[in-house]
Design a protein around this motif. Sequence first.
Motif, PDB file in Angstrom:
ATOM      1  N   ALA A 106       0.820  -1.221   0.000  1.00 26.18           N
ATOM      2  CA  ALA A 106       0.000   0.000   0.000  1.00 26.18           C
ATOM      3  C   ALA A 106       0.849   1.263   0.000  1.00 26.18           C
ATOM      4  O   ALA A 106       0.388   2.324  -0.437  1.00 26.18           O
ATOM      5  N   VAL A 107       2.084   1.153   0.480  1.00 23.48           N
ATOM      6  CA  VAL A 107       2.972   2.325   0.487  1.00 23.48           C
ATOM      7  C   VAL A 107       4.086   2.185  -0.547  1.00 23.48           C
ATOM      8  O   VAL A 107       5.075   2.912  -0.519  1.00 23.48           O
ATOM      9  N   GLY A 108       3.934   1.221  -1.445  1.00 21.08           N
ATOM     10  CA  GLY A 108       4.863   1.109  -2.568  1.00 21.08           C
ATOM     11  C   GLY A 108       6.172   0.411  -2.282  1.00 21.08           C
ATOM     12  O   GLY A 108       7.166   0.638  -2.975  1.00 21.08           O
ATOM     13  N   THR A 109       6.198  -0.468  -1.282  1.00 21.82           N
ATOM     14  CA  THR A 109       7.430  -1.169  -0.944  1.00 21.82           C
ATOM     15  C   THR A 109       7.770  -2.218  -2.003  1.00 21.82           C
ATOM     16  O   THR A 109       6.903  -2.993  -2.413  1.00 21.82           O
ATOM     17  N   PRO A 110       9.021  -2.290  -2.457  1.00 25.89           N
ATOM     18  CA  PRO A 110       9.428  -3.297  -3.446  1.00 25.89           C
ATOM     19  C   PRO A 110       9.260  -4.727  -2.909  1.00 25.89           C
ATOM     20  O   PRO A 110       9.377  -4.962  -1.702  1.00 25.89           O
ATOM     21  N   VAL A 111       9.010  -5.662  -3.813  1.00 24.74           N
ATOM     22  CA  VAL A 111       8.765  -7.064  -3.439  1.00 24.74           C
ATOM     23  C   VAL A 111       9.942  -7.636  -2.645  1.00 24.74           C
ATOM     24  O   VAL A 111       9.747  -8.355  -1.656  1.00 24.74           O
ATOM     25  N   LYS A 112      11.153  -7.334  -3.059  1.00 18.90           N
ATOM     26  CA  LYS A 112      12.341  -7.862  -2.375  1.00 18.90           C
ATOM     27  C   LYS A 112      12.361  -7.434  -0.911  1.00 18.90           C
ATOM     28  O   LYS A 112      12.649  -8.240  -0.010  1.00 18.90           O
ATOM     29  N   GLU A 113      12.045  -6.173  -0.665  1.00 21.07           N
ATOM     30  CA  GLU A 113      12.038  -5.662   0.709  1.00 21.07           C
ATOM     31  C   GLU A 113      10.910  -6.303   1.522  1.00 21.07           C
ATOM     32  O   GLU A 113      11.082  -6.590   2.713  1.00 21.07           O
ATOM     33  N   ILE A 114       9.768  -6.541   0.892  1.00 20.30           N
ATOM     34  CA  ILE A 114       8.650  -7.202   1.573  1.00 20.30           C
ATOM     35  C   ILE A 114       9.081  -8.588   2.049  1.00 20.30           C
ATOM     36  O   ILE A 114       8.851  -8.970   3.209  1.00 20.30           O
ATOM     37  N   LYS A 115       9.739  -9.340   1.163  1.00 25.14           N
ATOM     38  CA  LYS A 115      10.151 -10.705   1.495  1.00 25.14           C
ATOM     39  C   LYS A 115      11.201 -10.737   2.608  1.00 25.14           C
ATOM     40  O   LYS A 115      11.287 -11.708   3.360  1.00 25.14           O
ATOM     41  N   GLU A 116      12.000  -9.694   2.709  1.00 29.61           N
ATOM     42  CA  GLU A 116      13.027  -9.627   3.749  1.00 29.61           C
ATOM     43  C   GLU A 116      12.469  -9.139   5.082  1.00 29.61           C
ATOM     44  O   GLU A 116      12.855  -9.635   6.147  1.00 29.61           O
ATOM     45  N   ARG A 117      11.550  -8.189   5.018  1.00 33.93           N
ATOM     46  CA  ARG A 117      11.075  -7.514   6.226  1.00 33.93           C
ATOM     47  C   ARG A 117      10.066  -8.355   7.018  1.00 33.93           C
ATOM     48  O   ARG A 117      10.131  -8.400   8.247  1.00 33.93           O
ATOM     49  N   ILE A 118       9.147  -9.024   6.324  1.00 36.98           N
ATOM     50  CA  ILE A 118       8.066  -9.709   7.030  1.00 36.98           C
ATOM     51  C   ILE A 118       8.574 -10.809   7.968  1.00 36.98           C
ATOM     52  O   ILE A 118       8.145 -10.877   9.130  1.00 36.98           O
TER      53      ILE A 118
END
Length: 231
Positions: A106-118
């Motif tokens: 929703a805030v435009g986070t790149p897929v790579k960062e999503i996979k690392e952060r969650i």
Amino acid sequence: MIRLKDVEMEYANRTKAIKGISMEIQDGEFVFLVGPSGSGKSTIIKLLTGEAVPSAGRIMINGFSANNIADRQIPLMRRTLGVIFQDFRLIEKKTVYDNLAFAMRAVGTPVKEIKERIPYVLELVGLEKKADCYPSELSGGEQQRVAIARALVNDPNTIIADEPTGNLDPERSMELMDLLVQINRLGTTVVVVTHEKELVNCFGKRVITLDSGRIINDSIGGYVGGHIHEA
């Protein structure tokens, strides 16, 4: 940092919910905002999240002016805030992982960062084994932890928790508060809005007490009756 200066809030029905409040919350603080029903706590949350604009006075939130913020800056301001709602507001048809990913997309986070952060955030709240579960498969305490993870997932400066223990038993409430204290120790500012005096008294943190739209006390200690008990 959060700064309110001579803030007033009057709704369309002429109700004066906030009457000249001034306060500062420094980066890294842990603050309880307490008071009886109708004291102005909910209005403060709306003002801090940009859901409402003050009738008078000035509000600064993590470098943004809430009074005259441009529309394009509102998402940037809200990204500095993580809000934990009493009713969780999880998406029932999405897994725990997908609830968090949705908030990041929703805030435009790149897929790579999503996979690392969650995975990191789920481990932080003790739910690393629940990523593929749906909200209906979790206990109330676990659902609340998902709500905390969702508030944390975009790495906000500040967490605002609105009656976060309202649906939990005393043991789970204490676990949740301990988790918020841990998050605060990692550097995140935490503001907990609550009316649970006994819980506030356990932590010896700064307590801002509201009554009828005004701050009636601001000190370190516990909330006892209508007064502050100094630690």
